[in-house]
Design an enzyme around this catalytic site. Structure first.
Site, mmCIF file in Angstrom:
data_model
loop_
_atom_site.group_PDB
_atom_site.id
_atom_site.type_symbol
_atom_site.label_atom_id
_atom_site.label_comp_id
_atom_site.label_asym_id
_atom_site.label_seq_id
_atom_site.Cartn_x
_atom_site.Cartn_y
_atom_site.Cartn_z
ATOM 1 N N GLN A 166 -63.938 17.665 3.889
ATOM 2 C CA GLN A 166 -64.715 16.432 3.719
ATOM 3 C C GLN A 166 -64.037 15.536 2.689
ATOM 4 O OE1 GLN A 166 -69.237 17.570 3.526
ATOM 5 N NE2 GLN A 166 -68.048 19.367 3.017
ATOM 6 N N ASN A 167 -62.995 16.062 2.058
ATOM 7 C CA ASN A 167 -62.370 15.323 0.958
ATOM 8 C C ASN A 167 -61.412 14.255 1.482
ATOM 9 O OD1 ASN A 167 -63.744 17.102 -0.576
ATOM 10 N ND2 ASN A 167 -61.987 18.371 -1.112
ATOM 11 N N HIS A 186 -63.882 12.833 6.663
ATOM 12 C CA HIS A 186 -64.384 11.611 6.037
ATOM 13 C C HIS A 186 -63.282 10.629 5.659
ATOM 14 C CE1 HIS A 186 -68.324 13.940 4.934
ATOM 15 N NE2 HIS A 186 -68.270 13.570 6.195
ATOM 16 N N ARG A 233 -59.536 5.267 -7.248
ATOM 17 C CA ARG A 233 -59.506 6.666 -6.766
ATOM 18 C C ARG A 233 -58.073 7.033 -6.322
ATOM 19 N NH1 ARG A 233 -63.253 5.813 -8.706
ATOM 20 N NH2 ARG A 233 -62.097 7.065 -10.169
ATOM 21 N N GLY A 259 -66.853 24.921 -2.009
ATOM 22 C CA GLY A 259 -67.165 23.765 -2.838
ATOM 23 C C GLY A 259 -67.803 22.594 -2.134
ATOM 24 N N THR A 260 -68.823 22.884 -1.333
ATOM 25 C CA THR A 260 -69.590 21.775 -0.744
ATOM 26 C C THR A 260 -71.080 22.069 -0.868
ATOM 27 O OG1 THR A 260 -70.163 20.576 1.277
ATOM 28 C CG2 THR A 260 -69.174 22.753 1.587
ATOM 29 N N SER A 261 -71.843 21.050 -1.170
ATOM 30 C CA SER A 261 -73.291 21.236 -1.308
ATOM 31 C C SER A 261 -73.971 21.313 0.061
ATOM 32 C CB SER A 261 -73.890 20.084 -2.122
ATOM 33 O OG SER A 261 -73.633 18.855 -1.461
HETATM 34 N N1 APR Z 1 -65.166 25.176 -7.469
HETATM 35 C C1 APR Z 1 -65.905 25.276 -6.329
HETATM 36 N N2 APR Z 1 -67.028 24.548 -6.126
HETATM 37 C C2 APR Z 1 -67.418 23.720 -7.105
HETATM 38 C C3 APR Z 1 -66.712 23.562 -8.306
HETATM 39 C C4 APR Z 1 -65.526 24.361 -8.479
HETATM 40 N N3 APR Z 1 -64.780 24.303 -9.595
HETATM 41 N N4 APR Z 1 -67.359 22.657 -9.084
HETATM 42 C C5 APR Z 1 -68.437 22.252 -8.370
HETATM 43 N N5 APR Z 1 -68.485 22.887 -7.174
HETATM 44 C C6 APR Z 1 -69.457 22.783 -6.073
HETATM 45 C C7 APR Z 1 -70.845 22.314 -6.486
HETATM 46 O O1 APR Z 1 -71.629 23.425 -6.948
HETATM 47 C C8 APR Z 1 -71.381 21.722 -5.174
HETATM 48 O O2 APR Z 1 -72.002 22.721 -4.378
HETATM 49 O O3 APR Z 1 -68.983 21.812 -5.177
HETATM 50 C C9 APR Z 1 -70.088 21.247 -4.482
HETATM 51 C C10 APR Z 1 -69.909 19.744 -4.489
HETATM 52 O O4 APR Z 1 -70.929 19.148 -3.732
HETATM 53 P P1 APR Z 1 -70.939 17.576 -3.494
HETATM 54 O O5 APR Z 1 -70.665 16.863 -4.768
HETATM 55 O O6 APR Z 1 -72.187 17.244 -2.760
HETATM 56 O O7 APR Z 1 -69.644 17.328 -2.560
HETATM 57 P P2 APR Z 1 -69.498 17.486 -0.987
HETATM 58 O O8 APR Z 1 -70.386 18.557 -0.458
HETATM 59 O O9 APR Z 1 -68.046 17.579 -0.719
HETATM 60 O O10 APR Z 1 -70.015 16.080 -0.482
HETATM 61 C C11 APR Z 1 -70.023 15.820 0.889
HETATM 62 O O11 APR Z 1 -70.737 13.566 0.531
HETATM 63 O O12 APR Z 1 -70.664 11.523 -0.545
HETATM 64 C C12 APR Z 1 -70.247 12.238 0.543
HETATM 65 O O13 APR Z 1 -68.454 11.731 1.933
HETATM 66 C C13 APR Z 1 -68.757 12.321 0.695
HETATM 67 O O14 APR Z 1 -67.412 14.093 1.593
HETATM 68 C C14 APR Z 1 -68.475 13.795 0.714
HETATM 69 C C15 APR Z 1 -69.793 14.374 1.182
#
Ligand code: APR
Length: 225
Positions: free
Chosen positions: A86-87, A104, A56, A169-171
């Site tokens: 969170q990144n 994180h 990574r 961009g976070t779920s």
């Molecule tokens: N622009 C904006 N958002 C986007 C894009 C984009 N180009 N592509 C995807 N997404 C969105 C997706 O629709 C989703 O809602 O980004 C989000 C990513 O969600 P996750 O993969 O769950 O990532 P995140 O919410 O950052 O995860 C949280 O989980 O595994 C742990 O510690 C890790 O920090 C991480 C935490």
């Protein structure tokens, strides 16, 4: 200046070429998130964990901030901007943002087992046998599932002083981070191409760069009109 608090997740870095966690069937770079992001995996397979995060880190060295990161940095001309991410990448910093809290952890740092000693390693590898000053194996400075989130209280304090909260961009599936949005009465905006509808949140359904262009136009427009 008004205080713009920005809460980012993996989606803000997607257009830089770093994959998100939950967009590909629960797999993160072909591993299950649990396999490479849980403290138990560190206890059972340090070699795999070190190798995964070494990869990574190498990948991070090869990618660049995208337009969303750059617009966030530019917004400092118009707002007091605090970013809570969170990144574990450093793309906000490389884009020029001055206040970035990593909930994180950070890929470019290593720490001892107890996380009391943190060192900068930039893009270098951590190898089995690399020791911290207390003699423990060095590990990635990452908050894995099953671990405390030490920056969370600081993040709450920041969110509580927001005039606007922008989420990108976070779920919002991982706690306690996801609960941050409950700590403000300020207007909340969410930029995401596949957003979950949420009460009281203004949704900009778009990728991060396009959504940020729109947000910038609207918010900076309001300041100057
Ligand atoms: N622009 C904006 N958002 C986007 C894009 C984009 N180009 N592509 C995807 N997404 C969105 C997706 O629709 C989703 O809602 O980004 C989000 C990513 O969600 P996750 O993969 O769950 O990532 P995140 O919410 O950052 O995860 C949280 O989980 O595994 C742990 O510690 C890790 O920090 C991480 C935490």
């Amino acid at each position: 200046m008004k205080h713009l608090v920005v809460f980012t997740g993996a989606g803000v870095s997607a257009e830089s070429g770093i994959s998100t966690f939950r967009d590909s069937d629960g797999l993160w770079e072909n591993y299950s998130v649990q396999q490479v992001a849980h403290i138990d995996s560190w206890h059972t397979n340090k070699a795999l964990m070190l190798d995964f995060y070494n990869q990574r880190r190498k990948q991070l060295q090869q990618v660049e901030p995208n337009e969303a990161h750059l617009i966030l940095a530019e917004l400092e001309q118009h707002f007091k901007v605090s970013i809570i991410t969170q990144n574990v990448d450093n793309l906000h910093e490389r884009a020029g943002s001055s206040t970035v809290i990593h909930l994180h952890g950070e890929l470019t740092k290593a720490c001892n087992e107890r996380k009391t000693e943190v060192i900068d390693i930039a893009y270098g590898d951590i190898n089995l046998g690399d020791k911290a000053s207390d003699g423990s194996q060095l590990r990635p400075f990452i908050v894995w599932f099953g671990e405390q989130v030490p920056m969370f209280d600081k993040a709450i304090d920041i969110v509580q002083t927001a005039d606007i909260l922008l989420v990108i961009g976070t779920s919002l599936q991982v706690y306690p981070a996801a609960s941050l949005i409950n700590y403000t009465d300020a207007p909340i905006y969410l930029i995401d191409p596949k957003p979950e509808p949420r009460k009281g949140v203004t949704i900009i359904q778009a990728k991060a760069s396009e959504g940020m262009r729109q947000f910038f136009r609207e918010q900076v427009g309001k300041l100057t009109s």
